[in-house]
Design an enzyme around this catalytic site. Sequence first.
Site, mmCIF file in Angstrom:
data_model
loop_
_atom_site.group_PDB
_atom_site.id
_atom_site.type_symbol
_atom_site.label_atom_id
_atom_site.label_comp_id
_atom_site.label_asym_id
_atom_site.label_seq_id
_atom_site.Cartn_x
_atom_site.Cartn_y
_atom_site.Cartn_z
ATOM 1 C CD GLU A 1 1.949 -36.519 80.649
ATOM 2 O OE1 GLU A 1 3.008 -36.332 80.128
ATOM 3 O OE2 GLU A 1 1.257 -37.331 81.045
ATOM 4 C CD GLU B 1 5.970 -35.577 83.119
ATOM 5 O OE1 GLU B 1 5.891 -36.650 82.193
ATOM 6 O OE2 GLU B 1 5.216 -35.352 84.092
#
Length: 464
Positions: free
Chosen positions: A166, A360
């Site tokens: 991320e 995720e």
Amino acid sequence: MTTHRFPPGFLWGAATSAYQIEGSLDTDGRGPSVWDTFAARPGAIEGGGDGSRACDSYRRWDRDVELVARLGLGAYRFSVSWSRILPQGRGRIEPRGLDHYERFVDALLARDVTPVLTLNHWDMPQALMADGGWVGRSSVDAFAEFAAAVADRLGDRVRWWITQNEPWIIALLGYQLGLHAPGVRDLRSSVAAGHHVLLGHGAGADVIHARAPQARVGCALSLFPCDPASDDPADLAAAQGSDGYVNRWYLGPLLGDGYPADMWAHYERALGGGLDDIIRPGDAALIGGRSDFLGVNYYTRRVMAAAPTGPGRPFPWRVVGPSGDVTRTDEGWEVAPDSLRDLLVRLHREHPGVPLMITENGAVYGDTPTHDGLVHDQRRIDFLLGHLRAVGQAVDAGAEVVGYLHWSLLDNFEWALGYRPRFGLVHVDYPTGRLTVKDSGRVYARIAATGQLPDTRPTVPPFG
């Protein structure tokens, strides 16, 4: 179970990260990370917690491996703590840290569980802050050293590698808003940090590929589909701008398209100057063309409206959220599985030939053990089934999705939110360390075993 059959070899798994579950911060020569320092700031962490104990998974790693195996999962995403391998960020390698992760990987493989190894899941060594952390370009070389140390030890056994987790969240929360470690609040610094994280991906991918030619290397992006709040042209432009800020600024460089011109212009306006001192000629070639797959971290969408710029508001848009009565998690996030389907189809259309892995996807629900000792988290089951159906629909539409890794295997330390949010398929009683597989974990184990989704709400199967 007949609704969707996923392709052969599809990876069914779950995910965690080192700082969020390991604890044992002063064990086996580990150096301090930026999260150790940040968590010590008064008020930085909701409830005042830190990662010193978490799920105690560094000491009880074998328990976690057995849990993954008992759930019948074919893959497990974990991260290697940078501070355990290079306690000062560069230079001396700590062999005890490598020994630990080697034991862990070997135990997974012995149980036919595919390791999905993440290198940087936010826990940069604190020593690297002497040069600004990710703001300093030297961070790229430091990350390459880390990647080399891990690949030298594990490259012959690990096929799936995630270099960075991320980049947008690192830049936004860590360097723009200061809500995550290292707590910097500066827009230009956030642009530099995000760019250097991407350069780190390129450098790390080169290092891994050189040592492990069979490796598949990717970067996990937090992707948020951006929808306009209305049909007003200003809101449409706001959604497009937000998409550039959150998604395309990272997708473009990683997948060979370079930085998008519209977002480059937004940054120049917000900063009052150019980006050439940060993004140098030739940098795009050091980032693109190195991703064997794309990791997709998806939680919800963003509904955007036009807004004036001003102090603390550098861009002409704002998140307004969905209108009307929508299903939400306990954290208030909209449950929007159709947006995941549309995102995967979009990625397939815009970047054909790039395999996609859901690295995720999960939700906060606060269910805890009831009178029978079990956790009946029906809302998480509904969330899971809805999002897996969305993945199946994307696969049916042609998207090359190679796996789904649920966030998270365990309830854990959720960064600045502390221990309140519970994402796990497994409930953790933090004071005692007792683990209880939730109903959602039992249902997911059945799906992983069959590779199929139920047509209707399933009966919760026994576990064990």
